[in-house]
Design an enzyme around this catalytic site. Structure first.
Site, PDB file in Angstrom:
ATOM      1  N   PRO A  69    -117.897  51.550  -4.639  1.00  9.25           N
ATOM      2  CA  PRO A  69    -117.942  50.108  -4.916  1.00  9.25           C
ATOM      3  C   PRO A  69    -118.606  49.264  -3.839  1.00  9.25           C
ATOM      4  O   PRO A  69    -118.822  48.073  -4.044  1.00  9.25           O
ATOM      5  CB  PRO A  69    -116.465  49.740  -5.059  1.00  9.25           C
ATOM      6  N   LYS A  70    -118.951  49.874  -2.696  1.00  7.98           N
ATOM      7  CA  LYS A  70    -119.597  49.098  -1.636  1.00  7.98           C
ATOM      8  C   LYS A  70    -120.976  49.650  -1.289  1.00  7.98           C
ATOM      9  O   LYS A  70    -121.459  49.485  -0.170  1.00  7.98           O
ATOM     10  CB  LYS A  70    -118.705  49.052  -0.398  1.00  7.98           C
ATOM     11  N   ASN A  71    -121.598  50.259  -2.271  1.00  7.36           N
ATOM     12  CA  ASN A  71    -122.942  50.792  -2.103  1.00  7.36           C
ATOM     13  C   ASN A  71    -123.940  49.738  -2.585  1.00  7.36           C
ATOM     14  O   ASN A  71    -124.028  49.448  -3.770  1.00  7.36           O
ATOM     15  CB  ASN A  71    -123.098  52.091  -2.901  1.00  7.36           C
TER      16      ASN A  71
END
Length: 333
Positions: free
Chosen positions: A129-131
């Protein structure tokens, strides 16, 4: 709606049920050098130069995948196998910008189903989710699919933010969705729900400001909605007086309005009666006092007293407050 088993995912989209292989699960890998359908591709080794300072010791299978990926890029080939190898690269290095970029070029060149691509991104986005590259690729896909995809993606960002309420990537992407496709209706209620969960969520306060001025499209709404916003803001500041997020929102809201500034000032003074060391209330009064110093010399001494208290109440920024005091004294002279 998604359910998973060992090797596949069930994804319900647009009323249809689709079974897709989970791209996060590594199947048995067949080297590209042993694949007949890749025999025409010349692998291109990584060029680290003559005197590489630090050569990375890649695993053999990763090195081969990258060599064949560079080979297909050198051919400028956009095909299904080109699309497949970008997924292979991404499964090993999820933030590989070149692979994501080439994937996007290939999707467009061969006319791939972008709804299926969105399903792939759903799986990848849940796992990483933080790519940044995944979010950027998602923006490209949804931007081409249009408003119907955007409406579904608002729900996706909600699910991501339910797990991590301060995920910068999700908030930034949500702002893009709302602004690009004019999904303003209901966003204020969504922000209120997020603030109800955590009143200190600075990202949610930022989103509230974004909604208020319509992402910069309608800055005049700041003045038009100010009275209503003040009725909502003041009780929230009183509830948690040391919440810097709500004070920051208040500073922006009252800017340029003497009436609202006075209301927030009165609240700060009232808070200090019971909490004389509340750094946020002190800081707001100092800012107001410094702005008024030129017009009201009598306020300077009071502001200097507040600064003395603030240096103790907020030692982390003590040197900054000391500097403010020096500036105020120079104004006085």
């Amino acid at each position: 709606k998604v359910s998973s088993c060992n090797r596949s995912l069930t994804y319900v989209s647009q009323g249809r049920t689709i079974y897709i292989r989970n791209p996060l699960i590594t199947m048995s890998f067949i080297p590209y050098s042993e694949r007949p359908d890749w025999s025409d591709v010349v692998p291109v080794a990584q060029n680290d130069g003559v005197n590489a300072v630090v050569s990375i010791d890649y695993k053999a299978d990763y090195e081969e995948v990258m060599n064949y990926f560079r080979g297909i890029v050198a051919l400028k080939e956009h095909s299904q196998r080109a699309l497949d190898i970008t997924k292979e690269v991404i499964s090993r290095t999820g933030a590989h910008f070149t692979a994501w970029n080439y994937r996007w070029e290939t999707l467009n060149a061969i006319g791939s189903d972008l709804w299926e691509e969105l399903e792939y991104l759903f799986v990848m986005g849940q796992k990483y989710p933080k790519n940044y590259q995944i979010w950027h690729h998602r923006k490209l896909v949804v931007g081409k699919l249009g408003s119907s995809a955007a409406a579904k993606d608002l729900q996706f960002t909600s699910e991501v933010l339910n797990r991590d309420e301060k995920n910068y990537h999700a908030w930034s992407y949500r702002q893009w969705l709302v602004r690009t496709f004019d999904h303003w209706e209901g966003e204020e209620a969504y922000v209120d729900d997020m603030l109800a969960k955590d009143l200190r969520n600075n990202s949610a306060w930022n989103q509230r400001w974004f909604v208020l001025i319509r992402g910069g499209k309608e800055p005049e709404r700041q003045a038009l909605q100010r009275d209503t916003e003040m009725l909502i803001l003041l009780p929230r500041i009183r509830h948690i007086p040391d919440n810097e997020s709500s004070w920051s929102y208040g500073r922006a809201l009252v800017k340029g309005c003497a009436k609202s500034t006075s209301a927030l000032k009165a609240l700060a003074e009232d808070i200090l009666v019971s909490r004389p060391s509340c750094a946020q209330a002190l800081a707001f009064l100092v800012d107001v006092g410094m702005e008024a110093a030129n017009q009201d010399p009598a306020s300077k001494s009071h502001t200097l007293e507040l600064l003395q208290t603030l240096m103790t109440a907020d030692p982390v920024r003590g040197r900054y407050w000391a500097w403010c005091g020096q500036q105020l004294c120079q104004q006085a002279s």
